[in-house]
Design an enzyme around this catalytic site. Structure first.
Site, PDB file in Angstrom:
ATOM      1  N   SER A 179       0.790  -1.226   0.000  1.00 19.27           N
ATOM      2  CA  SER A 179       0.000   0.000   0.000  1.00 19.27           C
ATOM      3  C   SER A 179       0.823   1.278   0.000  1.00 19.27           C
ATOM      4  CB  SER A 179      -0.963  -0.006   1.179  1.00 19.27           C
ATOM      5  OG  SER A 179      -0.297  -0.355   2.366  1.00 19.27           O
ATOM      6  N   HIS A 207      -5.404  -4.254  -2.146  1.00 19.81           N
ATOM      7  CA  HIS A 207      -5.157  -3.322  -3.264  1.00 19.81           C
ATOM      8  C   HIS A 207      -5.129  -4.000  -4.626  1.00 19.81           C
ATOM      9  CE1 HIS A 207      -4.371   0.139  -0.718  1.00 19.81           C
ATOM     10  NE2 HIS A 207      -3.719  -0.687   0.084  1.00 19.81           N
ATOM     11  N   LYS A 238     -11.938  -0.825  -1.106  1.00 17.17           N
ATOM     12  CA  LYS A 238     -11.053  -0.110  -2.029  1.00 17.17           C
ATOM     13  C   LYS A 238     -11.637  -0.168  -3.449  1.00 17.17           C
ATOM     14  CE  LYS A 238      -7.511   0.028   1.276  1.00 17.17           C
ATOM     15  NZ  LYS A 238      -6.816  -0.826   2.219  1.00 17.17           N
TER      16      LYS A 238
END
Ligand code: PLP
Length: 391
Positions: A179, A207, A238
């Site tokens: 990240s 992610h 996300k």
């Protein structure tokens, strides 16, 4: 006096330019946000596919709330397990081509809960040094021995595995996309090691879920090694634009977690509205490939341009692109200058990243336009030159 101690700690943070402040966000549309009263291009969110303001997610949330109410009223094992959970988990099983799935209240909770449920005092957890804080916290809570291997360093990990007694339970855990650096874990090599040493492999696709793989299943699927990974964890917060997290894997693993994971058992179920948007996001993300393609096109372009301008973007190969500046104060100043020029991008400082590697982190969205990106690059270059970060 404890009060003096707390105030002294705050003063130290202030002096090191590490004191965090909550920015005030007002509204967002088409890539822009209002932050502290200024309109900024949002290069700081994890809304990678632009789904957070998608009408279909919003409508699904409203419908779910109208059907099931505003709150879940209890934990899932009591009376909080409304029908949407089963629907969403069935959709997850199909999407991830796996045996079983469990939705968990957040990514943070998932990592803390999974690791502390699986490992205990006699066991060993091998964790990449740059893994997310929630993995570290889960390992600490488990009371297992925590061995942190150098970032993406397979040889170091193997050395540590070799030194660990054969009979011990071993868990290797890694982010798939990191990240703070936007680089990728060597999953194939990790699979080979976990097989060689009889370890469990757990990956955190926070992610990468929604982005990699033909249907956005994640990096493990993209690499064709999904069935060799024991525990797949990812989030809906996300790329999927909503909230919550999941773990997928074998049926016995999920059954075990339902019975042993305190962070799952002792907490109220997610509100129906969240499940509604999760359900919608799971189906959209599998179909709308152009979102992924746009994001990758933007990411490649931004990384290349920043490099060409002379910025140090580290090892990024993804939609997360840092420019590493080093000094805390200079990094904070850089982000303030960007804000003055209309760009929201956060300064990331220690302890989130190692000392001396403070950085500005850009995260890109599929829904940005080429004009917005070119304009942003111009501003970034101007600030970079002004501050002597680039020539
Ligand atoms: C964001 C993130 C989490 C936490 O997920 P939340 O749903 O925000 O709690 C966990 N792991 C990684 C790698 C993350 O980036």
């Amino acid at each position: 006096m404890w009060q003096d101690n707390i105030n002294a700690q705050l003063a130290t943070l202030e002096k090191k330019a590490q004191k965090r402040k909550l920015p005030r966000m007002e509204r967002s549309d088409e890539g822009w946000v209002m932050m502290n009263g200024r309109k900024l291009l949002n290069l700081a969110s994890n809304n990678y596919l632009g789904l957070a303001d998608d009408e279909r997610l919003i409508e699904a949330s409203i419908r779910a709330m109208q059907t099931y109410g505003a709150g879940a009223t209890a934990s899932r094992l009591i009376v909080g397990n409304h029908a949407l959970y089963e629907e969403a988990e069935a959709a997850l099983v199909k999407w991830k081509e796996t045996e079983a799935a469990l939705i968990i209240n957040s990514g943070y909770t998932a990592n803390v809960g999974i690791l502390s449920a699986l490992a205990s005092r006699e066991d060993v957890i091998f964790s990449d040094k740059l893994n997310h804080a929630s993995i570290v916290d889960g390992a600490i809570l488990s009371r297992a021995e925590l061995k942190r291997y150098r970032h993406n360093d397979i040889d170091h990990l193997e050395t540590l595995l070799k030194k660990t007694p054969v009979h011990k339970l071993k868990i290797i855990v890694t982010d798939t996309v990191f990240s703070m650096d936007g680089d990728i874990a060597p999953l194939r090599e990790l699979v080979a090691l976990k097989e060689k040493y009889g370890a469990i492999l757990m990956i955190d696709e926070a992610h990468s879920s929604g982005l990699y793989g033909e249907k956005g299943e994640g990096l493990a699927h993209h690499l064709g090694i999904a069935e060799h990974v024991d525990i797949h964890m990812g989030t809906f917060s996300k790329a999927l634009g909503t909230f919550g997290a999941y773990v997928t894997g074998k049926k016995y693993l999920i059954d075990y977690l339902i019975n042993h994971m305190r962070a799952f058992i002792f907490t109220t179920a997610l509100p129906p509205a969240v499940l509604g948007s999760i359900r919608a996001a799971i189906s959209i993300v599998q179909q709308e490939h152009e979102r992924r393609i746009n994001l990758f096109t933007h990411s490649d372009y931004v990384r290349n341009e920043l490099k060409r301008l002379g910025f140090n973007i580290g090892a990024s190969t993804t939609q997360i692109v840092p420019i590493i500046i080093g000094d805390n104060e200079r990094t904070v100043r850089f982000s303030e200058r960007l804000q003055e020029r209309g760009i929201a991008a956060v300064a990331i400082r220690p302890p989130t990243v190692p000392e001396g590697t403070a950085r500005i982190r850009f995260s890109l969205m599929a829904t940005l336009t080429k004009q917005q990106i070119d304009w942003a690059l111009e501003q970034i270059a101007l600030v970079g030159k002004e501050m002597g970060v680039i020539a």
